[in-house]
Scaffold this motif. Structure first.
Motif, mmCIF file in Angstrom:
data_model
loop_
_atom_site.group_PDB
_atom_site.id
_atom_site.type_symbol
_atom_site.label_atom_id
_atom_site.label_comp_id
_atom_site.label_asym_id
_atom_site.label_seq_id
_atom_site.Cartn_x
_atom_site.Cartn_y
_atom_site.Cartn_z
ATOM 1 N N GLU A 295 0.793 -1.227 0.000
ATOM 2 C CA GLU A 295 0.000 0.000 0.000
ATOM 3 C C GLU A 295 0.829 1.284 0.000
ATOM 4 O O GLU A 295 0.442 2.268 -0.619
ATOM 5 N N LYS A 296 1.944 1.282 0.681
ATOM 6 C CA LYS A 296 2.793 2.481 0.677
ATOM 7 C C LYS A 296 3.627 2.573 -0.600
ATOM 8 O O LYS A 296 3.878 3.671 -1.109
ATOM 9 N N ALA A 297 4.031 1.433 -1.135
ATOM 10 C CA ALA A 297 4.918 1.427 -2.299
ATOM 11 C C ALA A 297 4.182 1.636 -3.616
ATOM 12 O O ALA A 297 4.723 2.208 -4.564
ATOM 13 N N ILE A 298 2.940 1.174 -3.696
ATOM 14 C CA ILE A 298 2.236 1.123 -4.979
ATOM 15 C C ILE A 298 1.998 2.490 -5.626
ATOM 16 O O ILE A 298 2.248 2.645 -6.828
ATOM 17 N N PRO A 299 1.523 3.514 -4.911
ATOM 18 C CA PRO A 299 1.239 4.775 -5.605
ATOM 19 C C PRO A 299 2.416 5.350 -6.384
ATOM 20 O O PRO A 299 2.258 5.762 -7.540
ATOM 21 N N GLN B 288 2.630 5.508 -10.452
ATOM 22 C CA GLN B 288 2.728 6.826 -11.094
ATOM 23 C C GLN B 288 3.834 6.828 -12.143
ATOM 24 O O GLN B 288 3.682 7.423 -13.212
ATOM 25 N N GLY B 289 4.940 6.137 -11.843
ATOM 26 C CA GLY B 289 6.015 6.018 -12.829
ATOM 27 C C GLY B 289 5.557 5.303 -14.085
ATOM 28 O O GLY B 289 5.934 5.677 -15.212
ATOM 29 N N MET B 290 4.731 4.281 -13.919
ATOM 30 C CA MET B 290 4.186 3.560 -15.074
ATOM 31 C C MET B 290 3.254 4.453 -15.886
ATOM 32 O O MET B 290 3.327 4.514 -17.117
ATOM 33 N N VAL B 291 2.365 5.152 -15.192
ATOM 34 C CA VAL B 291 1.403 6.027 -15.867
ATOM 35 C C VAL B 291 2.120 7.100 -16.676
ATOM 36 O O VAL B 291 1.750 7.389 -17.822
ATOM 37 N N PRO C 184 -6.591 1.716 -22.079
ATOM 38 C CA PRO C 184 -7.458 2.473 -21.161
ATOM 39 C C PRO C 184 -7.814 1.756 -19.871
ATOM 40 O O PRO C 184 -7.870 2.385 -18.812
ATOM 41 N N LYS C 185 -8.064 0.451 -19.923
ATOM 42 C CA LYS C 185 -8.417 -0.263 -18.687
ATOM 43 C C LYS C 185 -7.220 -0.336 -17.738
ATOM 44 O O LYS C 185 -7.375 -0.211 -16.522
ATOM 45 N N LEU C 186 -6.039 -0.548 -18.284
ATOM 46 C CA LEU C 186 -4.847 -0.564 -17.443
ATOM 47 C C LEU C 186 -4.619 0.813 -16.834
ATOM 48 O O LEU C 186 -4.281 0.925 -15.646
ATOM 49 N N MET C 187 -4.795 1.862 -17.620
ATOM 50 C CA MET C 187 -4.625 3.209 -17.097
ATOM 51 C C MET C 187 -5.614 3.475 -15.971
ATOM 52 O O MET C 187 -5.249 4.070 -14.946
ATOM 53 N N TYR C 188 -6.846 3.033 -16.140
ATOM 54 C CA TYR C 188 -7.841 3.212 -15.087
ATOM 55 C C TYR C 188 -7.408 2.458 -13.828
ATOM 56 O O TYR C 188 -7.490 2.995 -12.713
ATOM 57 N N TYR C 189 -6.962 1.211 -14.002
ATOM 58 C CA TYR C 189 -6.506 0.394 -12.873
ATOM 59 C C TYR C 189 -5.365 1.095 -12.126
ATOM 60 O O TYR C 189 -5.390 1.194 -10.889
ATOM 61 N N LEU C 190 -4.359 1.564 -12.860
ATOM 62 C CA LEU C 190 -3.200 2.202 -12.237
ATOM 63 C C LEU C 190 -3.599 3.501 -11.539
ATOM 64 O O LEU C 190 -3.205 3.741 -10.386
ATOM 65 N N GLU C 191 -4.359 4.341 -12.223
ATOM 66 C CA GLU C 191 -4.741 5.618 -11.636
ATOM 67 C C GLU C 191 -5.686 5.436 -10.455
ATOM 68 O O GLU C 191 -5.644 6.203 -9.488
ATOM 69 N N ARG C 192 -6.526 4.413 -10.529
ATOM 70 C CA ARG C 192 -7.416 4.110 -9.408
ATOM 71 C C ARG C 192 -6.591 3.762 -8.168
ATOM 72 O O ARG C 192 -6.882 4.200 -7.055
ATOM 73 N N HIS C 193 -5.533 2.964 -8.340
ATOM 74 C CA HIS C 193 -4.693 2.576 -7.206
ATOM 75 C C HIS C 193 -3.872 3.752 -6.683
ATOM 76 O O HIS C 193 -3.646 3.851 -5.470
ATOM 77 N N ASP D 172 -4.990 3.930 -2.977
ATOM 78 C CA ASP D 172 -3.935 3.519 -2.052
ATOM 79 C C ASP D 172 -3.249 4.722 -1.419
ATOM 80 O O ASP D 172 -2.913 4.710 -0.230
ATOM 81 N N GLY D 173 -3.034 5.764 -2.223
ATOM 82 C CA GLY D 173 -2.353 6.937 -1.694
ATOM 83 C C GLY D 173 -3.173 7.695 -0.674
ATOM 84 O O GLY D 173 -2.641 8.178 0.336
ATOM 85 N N GLU D 174 -4.487 7.802 -0.899
ATOM 86 C CA GLU D 174 -5.326 8.644 -0.056
ATOM 87 C C GLU D 174 -6.142 7.873 0.974
ATOM 88 O O GLU D 174 -6.576 8.450 1.980
ATOM 89 N N GLU D 175 -6.390 6.582 0.725
ATOM 90 C CA GLU D 175 -7.263 5.840 1.627
ATOM 91 C C GLU D 175 -6.590 4.586 2.201
ATOM 92 O O GLU D 175 -6.350 4.498 3.404
ATOM 93 N N HIS D 176 -6.288 3.619 1.341
ATOM 94 C CA HIS D 176 -5.808 2.332 1.833
ATOM 95 C C HIS D 176 -4.428 2.415 2.480
ATOM 96 O O HIS D 176 -4.163 1.701 3.455
ATOM 97 N N GLY D 177 -3.556 3.252 1.954
ATOM 98 C CA GLY D 177 -2.237 3.406 2.563
ATOM 99 C C GLY D 177 -2.332 3.894 3.997
ATOM 100 O O GLY D 177 -1.798 3.254 4.918
ATOM 101 N N PRO D 178 -3.014 5.022 4.233
ATOM 102 C CA PRO D 178 -3.170 5.498 5.618
ATOM 103 C C PRO D 178 -3.897 4.502 6.521
ATOM 104 O O PRO D 178 -3.542 4.343 7.688
ATOM 105 N N LEU D 179 -4.914 3.808 5.988
ATOM 106 C CA LEU D 179 -5.639 2.835 6.796
ATOM 107 C C LEU D 179 -4.732 1.687 7.221
ATOM 108 O O LEU D 179 -4.742 1.254 8.381
#
Length: 244
Positions: A153-157, A161-164, A175-184, A188-195
């Motif tokens: 969770e901390k490493a993924i964002p 972002q480097g991939m995007v 487009p689906k991969l971009m959605y998947y990456l940007e969604r994470h 992960d950056g704003e919700e799952h990482g802190p949780l």
């Protein structure tokens, strides 16, 4: 010796990401990365089992209601998020859909789900996934939580972002991969990482032994990810799957 912060920084700038500049390499990348997308859920489900109650008859968790809520929120987000059209879907299923969209081979992972035979995996993915499952099945709860937070969770964002950035600059149509990456990056950056960080903090408290255990588990998870990315990069450089 590398610290948690320095390993995180190394992963955020791994040379693998610069290689995602055409559709063929994106396919090869996804055929490796899908194993890490899958095994992520075993870490999360182990945390759900340990921290919440999934038994029948039910009984209250020994952990705080806030901590139980944290884990359940992450599970809902990972196991039943929405796709780009608002349809409920797990992140793993979303990734499979993204693979199919670009023509990546999903047959190995789909066959694996029938028998969980690790010999189906490329060698670099097999080592990574085997370590994840070892932690999920046999690790202390603190080790699982640390692997989940530091290694995922901390490493993924920052990695995603480097991939995007490269995919956009190279104008690769996925487009689906971009959605998947940007969604994470967002979730992960704003919700799952802190949780997940709150969960690890509550599990360890001020216990020095637990804090040290968490640090070692985090370092192990990050080293495993680095080795996995190195193996994936070799796959892209060879232009095909590395030897099984």
């Amino acid at each position: 010796m590398k610290t948690l912060a320095s390993l995180q920084a190394d992963l955020a700038h791994h040379s693998l990401f610069a290689e995602l500049n055409d559709l063929h390499r994106v396919r090869l990348f996804m055929e490796s990365h899908v194993w890490a997308v899958w095994d992520f859920m075993s870490l999360l489900k182990r945390l759900q089992r340990d921290i919440t109650c999934v038994d029948v008859p039910w009984k209250p968790s020994i952990y705080s209601p806030a901590m139980v809520r944290f884990i359940n929120q992450i599970v809902v987000g990972e196991e039943s998020d929405v796709d780009e059209e608002g349809t409920p879907i797990s992140h793993f299923q979303l990734y499979l859909a993204a693979m199919k969209e670009v023509g990546a081979d999903t047959a190995p992972i789909e066959a694996f789900l029938d028998d969980f035979n690790l010999t189906r995996l490329p060698a670099h993915a097999r080592e990574f996934t085997a370590q994840t499952l070892q932690t999920a099945l046999h690790g202390d709860t603190v080790e699982v939580a640390a692997s989940f937070f530091y290694g995922r969770e901390k490493a993924i964002p920052s990695m995603f972002q480097g991939m995007v950035d490269v995919l956009k600059a190279s104008k690769v149509s996925c487009p689906k991969l971009m959605y998947y990456l940007e969604r994470h990056i967002h979730v992960d950056g704003e919700e799952h990482g802190p949780l997940s960080e709150h969960c690890l903090t509550e599990l360890c408290g001020n216990d020095v032994a637990k804090l040290q255990l968490a640090e070692q588990a985090g370092l192990s998870a990050l080293r495993a990810r680095m080795k996995f990315w190195n193996g994936t990069l070799a796959t892209l450089e060879n232009g095909s799957h590395v030897a099984l």
